[in-house]
Design a protein around this motif. Structure first.
Motif, PDB file in Angstrom:
ATOM      1  N   VAL A 115      34.841  35.331  24.975  1.00 13.08           N
ATOM      2  CA  VAL A 115      35.986  36.257  25.055  1.00 13.08           C
ATOM      3  C   VAL A 115      35.633  37.456  25.932  1.00 13.08           C
ATOM      4  O   VAL A 115      36.450  37.911  26.747  1.00 13.08           O
ATOM      5  N   MET A 116      34.419  37.977  25.780  1.00 13.42           N
ATOM      6  CA  MET A 116      33.976  39.112  26.595  1.00 13.42           C
ATOM      7  C   MET A 116      33.876  38.732  28.072  1.00 13.42           C
ATOM      8  O   MET A 116      34.153  39.559  28.954  1.00 13.42           O
ATOM      9  N   ALA A 117      33.496  37.492  28.347  1.00 12.64           N
ATOM     10  CA  ALA A 117      33.449  37.023  29.733  1.00 12.64           C
ATOM     11  C   ALA A 117      34.850  36.974  30.338  1.00 12.64           C
ATOM     12  O   ALA A 117      35.056  37.349  31.499  1.00 12.64           O
ATOM     13  N   TYR A 118      35.826  36.523  29.551  1.00 11.90           N
ATOM     14  CA  TYR A 118      37.215  36.508  30.031  1.00 11.90           C
ATOM     15  C   TYR A 118      37.706  37.926  30.300  1.00 11.90           C
ATOM     16  O   TYR A 118      38.424  38.174  31.291  1.00 11.90           O
ATOM     17  N   ASP A 119      37.322  38.863  29.438  1.00 16.02           N
ATOM     18  CA  ASP A 119      37.700  40.261  29.640  1.00 16.02           C
ATOM     19  C   ASP A 119      37.146  40.782  30.957  1.00 16.02           C
ATOM     20  O   ASP A 119      37.860  41.462  31.716  1.00 16.02           O
ATOM     21  N   ARG A 120      35.894  40.474  31.274  1.00 18.34           N
ATOM     22  CA  ARG A 120      35.311  40.902  32.546  1.00 18.34           C
ATOM     23  C   ARG A 120      35.995  40.218  33.723  1.00 18.34           C
ATOM     24  O   ARG A 120      36.181  40.822  34.785  1.00 18.34           O
ATOM     25  N   TYR A 121      36.359  38.949  33.548  1.00 17.14           N
ATOM     26  CA  TYR A 121      37.084  38.226  34.605  1.00 17.14           C
ATOM     27  C   TYR A 121      38.423  38.903  34.897  1.00 17.14           C
ATOM     28  O   TYR A 121      38.782  39.138  36.056  1.00 17.14           O
ATOM     29  N   ALA A 122      39.171  39.252  33.833  1.00 19.58           N
ATOM     30  CA  ALA A 122      40.467  39.901  34.010  1.00 19.58           C
ATOM     31  C   ALA A 122      40.314  41.273  34.659  1.00 19.58           C
ATOM     32  O   ALA A 122      41.123  41.668  35.508  1.00 19.58           O
ATOM     33  N   ALA A 123      39.258  42.009  34.289  1.00 18.00           N
ATOM     34  CA  ALA A 123      39.056  43.355  34.821  1.00 18.00           C
ATOM     35  C   ALA A 123      38.686  43.356  36.292  1.00 18.00           C
ATOM     36  O   ALA A 123      39.131  44.224  37.054  1.00 18.00           O
ATOM     37  N   ILE A 124      37.880  42.381  36.720  1.00 16.00           N
ATOM     38  CA  ILE A 124      37.378  42.370  38.096  1.00 16.00           C
ATOM     39  C   ILE A 124      38.278  41.563  39.038  1.00 16.00           C
ATOM     40  O   ILE A 124      38.524  41.958  40.178  1.00 16.00           O
TER      41      ILE A 124
END
Length: 312
Positions: A115-124
């Protein structure tokens, strides 16, 4: 053996073949446990007190810190007692409770890291749409479902294991009531347990790891498209801490649960168990603090405010 050999307690004999190391292990684990409590508690407090950290990333990081505190608290205090005790026993119910908590929290961490990886994907990869994509309803639901999935997996596997007959076999060659070590004591068919564990390993280890891998392919691609070196550095710094934690956690977990049986050695399993059970939770807050400028600034702000209030 008959029902009169029903197990009422287990003996945790991990690393007991090295009695001269018991005191050293006790001191080492105690120090690391205190660091875990202090470091993760500090991250939770900082993310709550500093309004600049009221973002999805730090919400997930707070969940991860709380999870690490609970995970280690389910096993390390008992482990410390075992190191200094002559009778290294734990009750049947205590063993089941330790297993359901540690397995549940470990499973939750697998999902939470994805989930945290998806959050970083969405942010960048989608910076302009990020506040819309990662709205509060979505990221709270993602965190809740991480806990629910991990808890359900743990409950199913623990129940399927503890209802099996042990026929008097109650010596666990491990430091904790770890499910793989416990299944070695069962004196009946464990085909169903192995099947459920294999499915759970694929769903909670391999699939999240694949999602993390895919997310970072897109993240790396987006970072390379950034023109300024400063922009690339800033984007990479927001991901490097998470990527380091992923490598540490998944590396030890995959070695433990997905390796061939021919690779089994008791001592290596106990050391790997210490790695993902103590070392990784201890390093998590350190990694996020050292690699994250916002956390450093939040710590300085809180400390300066505290010192100012003391002067008054």
């Amino acid at each position: 053996m008959g029902n009169d050999s029903a197990v009422t307690e287990f003996f945790l004999m991990g690393l007991s073949q090295y009695p001269e190391l018991q005191l050293c292990l006790f001191v080492l684990c105690l120090i690391m446990y205190l660091i875990i409590l202090l470091g993760n508690s500090l991250l939770i407090v900082i993310s709550v007190l500093d309004s600049r950290l009221h973002t999805p990333m730090y919400f997930f990081l707070g969940n991860l810190s709380f999870l690490d505190i609970c995970y280690t608290s389910s096993s390390i205090p008992q482990m410390l007692i075992m190191f200094m005790s002559e009778r290294k026993s734990i009750s049947f119910l205590g063993c089941a409770l330790q297993m359901v908590i540690s397995l549940g929290l470990g499973s939750t961490e697998c999902v939470l890291l994805a989930v945290m990886a998806y959050d970083r994907y969405a942010a960048i990869c989608n910076p302009l749409r990020y506040p819309i994509i990662m709205n509060k309803v979505l990221y709270v639901h993602m965190a809740v479902w991480s806990w629910v999935i991990g808890s359900l997996n743990s409950l199913v596997q623990t129940v399927l294991t503890m209802v099996l007959p042990f026929c008097g076999n109650n010596v666990i060659d491990h430091l904790t009531c770890e499910i793989l070590a416990l299944l070695k004591l069962v004196c009946s068919d464990i085909t169903m347990n192995v099947l459920v564990m294999t499915v759970a390993s694929i769903v909670l280890l391999m699939i999240p790891l694949l999602l993390i891998f895919v997310s970072y392919i897109f993240i790396l691609s987006s970072i390379l498209k950034i023109n300024s070196a400063e922009g690339r550095k800033k984007a990479f710094s927001t991901c490097s801490a998470h990527l380091t934690v992923v490598i540490l956690f998944y590396g030890s977990a995959l070695f433990m649960y997905m390796k061939p049986k021919s690779k089994y050695t008791k001592v290596s399993d106990e050391i790997i168990g210490l790695s993902y059970g103590i070392v990784t939770p201890m390093l998590n807050p350190i990694i996020y603090s050292l690699r994250n400028k916002e956390v450093k600034e939040a710590v300085k702000k809180i400390l300066s405010k505290y010192l100012y209030l003391r002067k008054i």
